[in-house]
Scaffold this motif. Structure first.
Motif, PDB file in Angstrom:
ATOM      1  N   GLU A  37       1.156  14.166   3.740  1.00 21.14           N
ATOM      2  CA  GLU A  37       0.595  15.509   3.718  1.00 21.14           C
ATOM      3  C   GLU A  37       1.297  16.349   4.767  1.00 21.14           C
ATOM      4  N   GLU A  84      -0.700   6.216   9.429  1.00 21.36           N
ATOM      5  CA  GLU A  84       0.353   5.253   9.744  1.00 21.36           C
ATOM      6  C   GLU A  84       1.407   5.852  10.673  1.00 21.36           C
ATOM      7  N   SER A  88      -0.396   8.578   5.657  1.00 20.66           N
ATOM      8  CA  SER A  88      -1.631   7.802   5.780  1.00 20.66           C
ATOM      9  C   SER A  88      -1.827   6.933   4.546  1.00 20.66           C
ATOM     10  N   ASP A  89      -2.756   5.992   4.669  1.00 21.19           N
ATOM     11  CA  ASP A  89      -2.996   5.093   3.542  1.00 21.19           C
ATOM     12  C   ASP A  89      -3.951   5.683   2.515  1.00 21.19           C
ATOM     13  N   ALA A  90      -4.530   6.845   2.802  1.00 21.92           N
ATOM     14  CA  ALA A  90      -5.416   7.548   1.867  1.00 21.92           C
ATOM     15  C   ALA A  90      -5.429   9.022   2.268  1.00 21.92           C
ATOM     16  N   PRO A  91      -5.789   9.913   1.345  1.00 25.70           N
ATOM     17  CA  PRO A  91      -5.861  11.330   1.708  1.00 25.70           C
ATOM     18  C   PRO A  91      -6.836  11.545   2.871  1.00 25.70           C
ATOM     19  N   LEU A  92      -6.496  12.485   3.749  1.00 23.84           N
ATOM     20  CA  LEU A  92      -7.329  12.797   4.905  1.00 23.84           C
ATOM     21  C   LEU A  92      -8.159  14.045   4.650  1.00 23.84           C
ATOM     22  N   GLY A 139      -6.601   5.506   9.260  1.00 20.09           N
ATOM     23  CA  GLY A 139      -5.701   5.432   8.119  1.00 20.09           C
ATOM     24  C   GLY A 139      -4.326   6.030   8.337  1.00 20.09           C
ATOM     25  N   THR A 163       0.844  -1.179   0.000  1.00 24.25           N
ATOM     26  CA  THR A 163       0.000   0.000   0.000  1.00 24.25           C
ATOM     27  C   THR A 163       0.888   1.240   0.000  1.00 24.25           C
ATOM     28  N   LEU A 173       1.777   4.960   0.704  1.00 22.96           N
ATOM     29  CA  LEU A 173       1.361   5.931   1.699  1.00 22.96           C
ATOM     30  C   LEU A 173       1.229   7.305   1.074  1.00 22.96           C
ATOM     31  N   VAL A 174       0.278   8.063   1.581  1.00 20.76           N
ATOM     32  CA  VAL A 174       0.070   9.439   1.178  1.00 20.76           C
ATOM     33  C   VAL A 174       0.714  10.304   2.257  1.00 20.76           C
TER      34      VAL A 174
END
Length: 107
Positions: free
Chosen positions: A37, A64, A82-86, A62, A32, A34-35
């Protein structure tokens, strides 16, 4: 007569996991991405501040990991992995729950 211990290798030429050919190894699970930000947080001055913000952001679904570049006399850069945008609102709420505010970017 020599006692023989079976190690469970079905193919004597297969080798162990570290030297087996790729066709003899199992594929690992999906990786996966990572995103990351970056946000600026104002009011942080010490390691307790860093801990408080990291704990609140780390509790978001999400997330990490969280890293902080503490700038005691200005906005600190906080990087959220994170594993997706927040959602920006969720990040803002977490920072405010810790007792700080998101700073506006000067760039």
């Amino acid at each position: 007569m020599t006692d023989r211990i079976e190690l469970g290798l079905k193919d004597a030429n297969a080798g162990c996991a570290c030297c087996a050919t790729p066709s003899n190894t199992e594929a690992s699970g999906p990786v996966t991405a990572l995103v990351s930000e970056d946000v600026l947080v104002s009011g942080m001055t010490c390691s307790h501040c860093v801990s408080s913000v990291s704990e609140e952001l780390g509790a978001l679904d999400g997330v990490e990991s969280v890293t902080v570049d503490l700038i005691a006399d200005g906005p600190s850069r906080v990087t959220i992995h994170s594993d997706a945008p927040l959602a920006r609102a969720a990040v803002r709420a977490a920072v405010e729950e810790a007792g700080y505010k998101l700073a506006t970017s000067t760039a």
